[in-house]
Design an enzyme around this catalytic site. Structure first.
Site, PDB file in Angstrom:
ATOM      1  N   ARG A 176      38.688  50.653  32.626  1.00 38.98           N
ATOM      2  CA  ARG A 176      39.987  50.003  32.524  1.00 38.98           C
ATOM      3  C   ARG A 176      40.521  49.960  31.088  1.00 38.98           C
ATOM      4  O   ARG A 176      41.149  48.998  30.667  1.00 38.98           O
ATOM      5  CB  ARG A 176      39.931  48.587  33.119  1.00 38.98           C
ATOM      6  N   SER A 226      43.138  44.354  42.445  1.00 41.18           N
ATOM      7  CA  SER A 226      41.953  43.611  42.001  1.00 41.18           C
ATOM      8  C   SER A 226      42.355  42.665  40.881  1.00 41.18           C
ATOM      9  O   SER A 226      42.913  43.097  39.870  1.00 41.18           O
ATOM     10  CB  SER A 226      40.868  44.573  41.516  1.00 41.18           C
ATOM     11  N   GLU A 296      42.438  41.247  35.283  1.00 38.36           N
ATOM     12  CA  GLU A 296      42.737  42.667  35.164  1.00 38.36           C
ATOM     13  C   GLU A 296      44.244  42.916  34.990  1.00 38.36           C
ATOM     14  O   GLU A 296      44.624  43.776  34.189  1.00 38.36           O
ATOM     15  CB  GLU A 296      42.230  43.432  36.391  1.00 38.36           C
TER      16      GLU A 296
END
Length: 301
Positions: A176, A226, A296
């Site tokens: 990420r 998510s 996130e």
């Protein structure tokens, strides 16, 4: 101070659509959030350069928005300009084993182009609800595949409003994260390289991937995907479930009963609801397991 008239004149010259005082709730997948001062549908890298030069010269705050699938917008909105990398900046070109995508192209569309051209390697990314530019920015991935597996190069605009290119070996791609994360760079195009495959087999794999997503993820509710990054040594969804937090709610926000890694909008959630709920989840998980969960999605500030 934003001179909307001046900004409108610039957009008119460039052929870019502009919407003053635009509600962002319809542009993010969480489906809540206040207004921005103006939303501009960009249509080319040259247009982005000219608009950025003006915004940076005038010290006007701005935000780059794609599909809005990994963004949380405050209830009070954003006191700045949003540049929308959408359908006006979404051309996809296949040339042999490479696919060049403008940043606003949907990742799902790139997957379909690959399938139709008999190119394999994107099947597991099918269904990720974002743009190609956004996917590279955060090195998006699913089911063992990531953008880092297929990206070759990208074109971007640097902090001095100069157009640049970069190879994948210099992108610092990790979980990420990319070299673009947190920097004043704007990705304008992404080039992918894929091996040959059987088109029908690829299509079946994409269908299976989407079925897996539908069965395991709460796609029936608005969300930002998510909600928490995977902590080293465990999984956010596992920790949340172990703490008995499935179904925990704050206002219109709820920890999904289908997949505990998702905070969803039951239909009337506000940003305040989501942030309160995420804070509670983080606190309880930390107290009970010792793990610290990190959000996130990007919070528009």
């Amino acid at each position: 101070m934003i001179d909307i008239n001046k900004l409108t004149d610039i957009c008119k010259k460039l052929g870019c659509r502009i919407t003053p005082e635009c509600s962002l709730s319809e542009y993010v997948t969480f489906r809540f959030g206040g207004n921005c001062r103006a939303l501009i549908n960009v249509n080319s890298a040259d247009s982005v350069v000219e608009i950025l030069r003006y915004l940076r010269t005038e010290n006007i705050r701005y935000f780059i928005l794609g599909r809005g699938s990994n963004v949380i917008v405050p209830d009070e909105g954003f006191d700045g300009v949003v540049l929308l990398f959408g359908s006006d900046f979404a051309h996809i070109e296949v040339n042999g084993n490479t696919i060049k995508c403008e940043s606003g192209a949907l990742l799902a569309s790139a997957c379909v182009h690959a399938q139709q051209s008999g190119l394999s390697g994107m099947e597991n990314l099918f269904g990720i609800p974002g743009t190609v530019g956004g996917a590279l920015y955060m090195n998006a991935g699913a089911y063992g595949s990531e953008m880092s597996d297929i990206v070759v190069s990208a074109e971007y605009i640097d902090e001095n409003c100069e157009k640049r290119s970069i190879g994948s070996e210099n992108m610092e791609l990790s979980y990420r994260h990319s070299v673009f994360s947190g920097k004043n760079f704007v990705i304008t195009s992404v080039t992918l390289r894929l091996p040959d495959g059987d088109s029908e087999t690829i299509r079946k794999n994409m269908t299976e991937c989407m079925s897996k997503r539908s069965s395991k993820q709460p796609l029936e509710f608005p969300s930002a995907g998510s909600t928490f990054k995977r902590p080293e040594g465990s999984y956010a969804s596992l920790l949340i479930e172990q703490c008995g937090l499935k179904g925990l709610s704050c206002g219109g926000a709820m920890v999904s009963e289908k997949h505990s890694g998702f905070v969803v909008n039951k239909g009337y959630a506000t940003c305040a609801d989501v942030m309160e709920l995420c804070g509670k989840v983080q606190q309880i998980v930390r107290e009970k397991t010792g793990y610290t969960l990190e959000l996130e999605p990007v919070i528009l500030k």
